[in-house]
Design a protein around this motif. Structure first.
Motif, PDB file in Angstrom:
ATOM      1  N   ASN A   1     -38.659 -35.508  -5.125  1.00  0.00           N
ATOM      2  CA  ASN A   1     -37.890 -34.472  -4.578  1.00  0.00           C
ATOM      3  C   ASN A   1     -36.309 -35.289  -4.975  1.00  0.00           C
ATOM      4  O   ASN A   1     -35.262 -34.501  -4.542  1.00  0.00           O
ATOM      5  CB  ASN A   1     -38.059 -34.835  -2.901  1.00  0.00           C
ATOM      6  N   SER A   2     -36.252 -36.385  -5.596  1.00  0.00           N
ATOM      7  CA  SER A   2     -35.047 -36.563  -5.858  1.00  0.00           C
ATOM      8  C   SER A   2     -35.229 -37.847  -6.952  1.00  0.00           C
ATOM      9  O   SER A   2     -36.111 -38.925  -6.794  1.00  0.00           O
ATOM     10  CB  SER A   2     -34.191 -37.337  -4.759  1.00  0.00           C
ATOM     11  N   PRO A   3     -34.343 -37.692  -7.915  1.00  0.00           N
ATOM     12  CA  PRO A   3     -34.370 -38.917  -9.212  1.00  0.00           C
ATOM     13  C   PRO A   3     -33.929 -40.179  -8.879  1.00  0.00           C
ATOM     14  O   PRO A   3     -34.213 -41.207  -9.453  1.00  0.00           O
ATOM     15  CB  PRO A   3     -33.728 -38.155 -10.174  1.00  0.00           C
ATOM     16  N   GLY A   4     -32.887 -40.184  -7.975  1.00  0.00           N
ATOM     17  CA  GLY A   4     -32.163 -41.673  -7.649  1.00  0.00           C
ATOM     18  C   GLY A   4     -30.897 -41.281  -6.640  1.00  0.00           C
ATOM     19  O   GLY A   4     -30.879 -40.056  -6.401  1.00  0.00           O
ATOM     20  N   THR A   5     -30.053 -42.150  -6.551  1.00  0.00           N
ATOM     21  CA  THR A   5     -29.027 -41.843  -5.766  1.00  0.00           C
ATOM     22  C   THR A   5     -28.001 -41.240  -6.433  1.00  0.00           C
ATOM     23  O   THR A   5     -28.009 -41.371  -7.971  1.00  0.00           O
ATOM     24  CB  THR A   5     -28.216 -43.234  -5.362  1.00  0.00           C
ATOM     25  N   PHE A   6     -27.048 -40.523  -5.895  1.00  0.00           N
ATOM     26  CA  PHE A   6     -25.970 -39.725  -6.627  1.00  0.00           C
ATOM     27  C   PHE A   6     -25.253 -40.714  -7.883  1.00  0.00           C
ATOM     28  O   PHE A   6     -25.128 -40.360  -8.789  1.00  0.00           O
ATOM     29  CB  PHE A   6     -24.955 -39.191  -5.652  1.00  0.00           C
ATOM     30  N   TRP A   7     -24.925 -41.958  -7.305  1.00  0.00           N
ATOM     31  CA  TRP A   7     -24.232 -42.788  -8.199  1.00  0.00           C
ATOM     32  C   TRP A   7     -25.038 -43.497  -9.271  1.00  0.00           C
ATOM     33  O   TRP A   7     -24.722 -43.548 -10.581  1.00  0.00           O
ATOM     34  CB  TRP A   7     -23.267 -43.978  -7.390  1.00  0.00           C
ATOM     35  N   GLU A   8     -26.493 -43.538  -8.945  1.00  0.00           N
ATOM     36  CA  GLU A   8     -27.207 -44.009 -10.259  1.00  0.00           C
ATOM     37  C   GLU A   8     -27.538 -42.796 -11.310  1.00  0.00           C
ATOM     38  O   GLU A   8     -27.573 -43.206 -12.184  1.00  0.00           O
ATOM     39  CB  GLU A   8     -28.548 -44.319  -9.749  1.00  0.00           C
ATOM     40  N   VAL A   9     -27.550 -41.599 -10.824  1.00  0.00           N
ATOM     41  CA  VAL A   9     -27.570 -40.666 -11.533  1.00  0.00           C
ATOM     42  C   VAL A   9     -26.317 -40.495 -12.460  1.00  0.00           C
ATOM     43  O   VAL A   9     -26.403 -40.302 -13.692  1.00  0.00           O
ATOM     44  CB  VAL A   9     -28.039 -39.259 -11.177  1.00  0.00           C
ATOM     45  N   LEU A  10     -25.224 -40.690 -11.826  1.00  0.00           N
ATOM     46  CA  LEU A  10     -23.881 -40.488 -12.650  1.00  0.00           C
ATOM     47  C   LEU A  10     -23.812 -41.709 -13.561  1.00  0.00           C
ATOM     48  O   LEU A  10     -23.463 -41.285 -14.769  1.00  0.00           O
ATOM     49  CB  LEU A  10     -22.891 -40.494 -11.543  1.00  0.00           C
ATOM     50  N   SER A  11     -24.486 -42.762 -13.314  1.00  0.00           N
ATOM     51  CA  SER A  11     -24.287 -43.917 -14.041  1.00  0.00           C
ATOM     52  C   SER A  11     -25.051 -43.730 -15.164  1.00  0.00           C
ATOM     53  O   SER A  11     -24.858 -44.108 -16.399  1.00  0.00           O
ATOM     54  CB  SER A  11     -24.685 -45.227 -13.274  1.00  0.00           C
ATOM     55  N   GLY A  12     -26.172 -43.239 -14.918  1.00  0.00           N
ATOM     56  CA  GLY A  12     -27.166 -42.954 -16.079  1.00  0.00           C
ATOM     57  C   GLY A  12     -26.800 -42.063 -17.238  1.00  0.00           C
ATOM     58  O   GLY A  12     -27.326 -41.816 -18.316  1.00  0.00           O
ATOM     59  N   LEU A  13     -25.408 -41.161 -17.027  1.00  0.00           N
ATOM     60  CA  LEU A  13     -25.072 -40.400 -18.094  1.00  0.00           C
ATOM     61  C   LEU A  13     -24.424 -41.341 -19.158  1.00  0.00           C
ATOM     62  O   LEU A  13     -24.381 -40.912 -20.198  1.00  0.00           O
ATOM     63  CB  LEU A  13     -23.764 -39.555 -17.590  1.00  0.00           C
ATOM     64  N   PHE A  14     -24.150 -42.551 -18.577  1.00  0.00           N
ATOM     65  CA  PHE A  14     -23.572 -43.570 -19.681  1.00  0.00           C
ATOM     66  C   PHE A  14     -24.461 -44.680 -20.260  1.00  0.00           C
ATOM     67  O   PHE A  14     -23.775 -45.653 -20.766  1.00  0.00           O
ATOM     68  CB  PHE A  14     -22.114 -43.764 -19.316  1.00  0.00           C
ATOM     69  N   ASP A  15     -25.221 -44.813 -19.322  1.00  0.00           N
ATOM     70  CA  ASP A  15     -25.964 -46.153 -19.382  1.00  0.00           C
ATOM     71  C   ASP A  15     -27.767 -45.823 -19.483  1.00  0.00           C
ATOM     72  O   ASP A  15     -28.266 -45.480 -18.273  1.00  0.00           O
ATOM     73  CB  ASP A  15     -25.661 -47.317 -18.071  1.00  0.00           C
ATOM     74  N   LYS A  16     -28.341 -46.113 -20.696  1.00  0.00           N
ATOM     75  CA  LYS A  16     -29.559 -45.835 -20.648  1.00  0.00           C
ATOM     76  C   LYS A  16     -30.559 -46.766 -19.711  1.00  0.00           C
ATOM     77  O   LYS A  16     -31.770 -46.638 -19.567  1.00  0.00           O
ATOM     78  CB  LYS A  16     -30.055 -46.145 -22.124  1.00  0.00           C
ATOM     79  N   LYS A  17     -29.778 -47.826 -19.452  1.00  0.00           N
ATOM     80  CA  LYS A  17     -30.746 -48.878 -18.704  1.00  0.00           C
ATOM     81  C   LYS A  17     -31.201 -48.299 -17.296  1.00  0.00           C
ATOM     82  O   LYS A  17     -32.009 -48.636 -16.629  1.00  0.00           O
ATOM     83  CB  LYS A  17     -30.037 -50.263 -18.560  1.00  0.00           C
ATOM     84  N   VAL A  18     -29.978 -47.807 -16.921  1.00  0.00           N
ATOM     85  CA  VAL A  18     -30.272 -47.138 -15.468  1.00  0.00           C
ATOM     86  C   VAL A  18     -31.066 -46.015 -15.626  1.00  0.00           C
ATOM     87  O   VAL A  18     -31.956 -45.934 -14.592  1.00  0.00           O
ATOM     88  CB  VAL A  18     -28.813 -46.521 -14.854  1.00  0.00           C
ATOM     89  N   MET A  19     -31.035 -45.273 -16.561  1.00  0.00           N
ATOM     90  CA  MET A  19     -32.096 -44.260 -16.773  1.00  0.00           C
ATOM     91  C   MET A  19     -33.558 -44.610 -16.805  1.00  0.00           C
ATOM     92  O   MET A  19     -34.608 -44.043 -16.072  1.00  0.00           O
ATOM     93  CB  MET A  19     -31.886 -43.168 -18.058  1.00  0.00           C
ATOM     94  N   ARG A  20     -33.680 -45.905 -17.496  1.00  0.00           N
ATOM     95  CA  ARG A  20     -35.052 -46.409 -17.737  1.00  0.00           C
ATOM     96  C   ARG A  20     -35.569 -46.908 -16.428  1.00  0.00           C
ATOM     97  O   ARG A  20     -36.773 -46.784 -16.026  1.00  0.00           O
ATOM     98  CB  ARG A  20     -34.677 -47.585 -18.727  1.00  0.00           C
ATOM     99  N   MET A  21     -34.374 -47.640 -15.529  1.00  0.00           N
ATOM    100  CA  MET A  21     -34.743 -48.256 -14.232  1.00  0.00           C
ATOM    101  C   MET A  21     -35.497 -47.191 -13.450  1.00  0.00           C
ATOM    102  O   MET A  21     -36.480 -47.191 -12.606  1.00  0.00           O
ATOM    103  CB  MET A  21     -33.536 -48.911 -13.777  1.00  0.00           C
TER     104      MET A  21
END
Length: 339
Positions: A193-213
């Motif tokens: 229902n949700s992929p992550g917090t708003f700020w995590e998703v936003l950070s993931g735009l620029f940081d593949k480590k966040v997406m992986r996490m």
């Protein structure tokens, strides 16, 4: 660049990232064992034998036909982990072309994860993701962004089940119903229902480590149910909770029911995600925890809070699933009598 154009571009990038998380998404692991415990504890005759019949339906949805199997495969695959404790059955072969209701509902609850929703072109959103599995199994809500059709998957197979029973086809009625069970269980999983917090998703735009996490966190919680039902030191307690949970009757309207399920999963996401990140800190950044990792962390007491949160979800999911199945099977009985 005008501010409005920049905003549109940023929103597009943001959306692409959110959707890209679906590429790696599966579902609760352990559908077969969990569903077996639920079905076996229903106050109805689930040992009733049903004649296996051929597939004779025209569906409005497309599938990956290579994996949309229409034959019966009871007794042909290993569905349950062999723990040697007699809790889960060996998945027997049909006898005289018949299967008990419990077996149809149980083994086919895994079926939607066998590839039928993969490698498809489902919608304009398909251009933004590499795999259609997530489209059919999730219903993301993140701020103003809503995507995917896990809710429609559930409603579709409830309607297909009802159509089959109206034709007097009990086998496909129960089999379609088991597919619906899968999607209902999926949408109780908060990461569906949700992929992550708003700020995590936003950070993931620029940081593949966040997406992986975030991807690893999703897989981790998928596997946690499998761990609890099969391998945890609390496994028998968890099984007994599932057996003893009383049904909750939410709505006979599948659209209203699945909406309530989605909102519950969405509501539970923050505390689940917070605890998953805390309990598996240092692991999620590189990989998905193994069953040995789960056992080690459980032994150290680091999964205690996650256990408490998850048992609340499991109890709610079980109560709603039991209520749904009792309602549908009662409807089945009335339909059969009318025919």
């Amino acid at each position: 660049m005008e501010r409005s154009e920049r905003a549109v571009k940023n929103l597009k990038h943001f959306t692409i990232f959110v959707l890209s998380l679906a590429t790696f998404s599966l579902a609760w692991s352990g559908h077969e064992a969990y569903t077996y415990l639920v079905v076996r504890s229903l106050p109805i005759d689930v040992d009733k034998l049903v004649q296996i019949t051929p597939y004779t339906y025209k569906e409005t949805r497309i599938y990956n036909e290579k994996h949309y199997y229409k034959d019966d495969f009871a007794g042909k695959r290993k569905f349950f982990d062999d723990l040697g404790d007699g809790v889960f059955p060996p998945d027997p072969e049909p006898v005289d072309g018949k299967l008990p209701v419990w077996q149809i509902l149980t083994i086919y609850a895994q079926f939607p994860d066998f590839g039928m929703d993969e490698e498809l072109n489902l919608s304009p959103l398909q251009a933004l993701i590499g795999n259609s599995q997530g489209v059919r199994h999730m219903r993301y809500k993140l701020g103003p962004i809503e995507a995917f059709e896990g809710d429609r998957s559930f409603v579709h197979f409830v309607n297909m089940s009802r159509e089959a029973f109206k034709k007097g086809d009990e086998y496909w009625g129960y089999r379609f119903l088991s597919y619906a069970i899968h999607y209902l269980e999926d949408l109780f999983q908060p990461y569906h229902n949700s992929p992550g917090t708003f700020w995590e998703v936003l950070s993931g735009l620029f940081d593949k480590k966040v997406m992986r996490m975030l991807n690893n966190a999703h897989y981790t919680y998928d596997n946690y149910l499998l761990f609890l039902v099969y391998y945890s030191k609390h496994a028998e307690d968890v099984r007994e909770i599932i057996r003893q949970t009383q049904p909750r009757f939410v709505s006979g309207d599948p659209e209203k029911l699945i909406y309530e399920v989605m909102m519950y999963g969405y509501y539970k996401f923050p505390e689940v995600h917070r605890e998953v990140r805390r309990a598996f800190s240092g692991i999620l950044e590189t990989r998905v925890p193994s069953m040995d990792d789960f056992k080690k962390l459980e032994g150290e007491g680091k999964l205690d809070k996650l256990l408490k949160i998850t048992l609340d979800i499991v109890q709610t999911m079980t109560a709603v699933l039991k209520g749904f199945l009792i309602t549908e099977i009662s409807r089945i009985g009335q339909t059969i009598q009318q025919n």
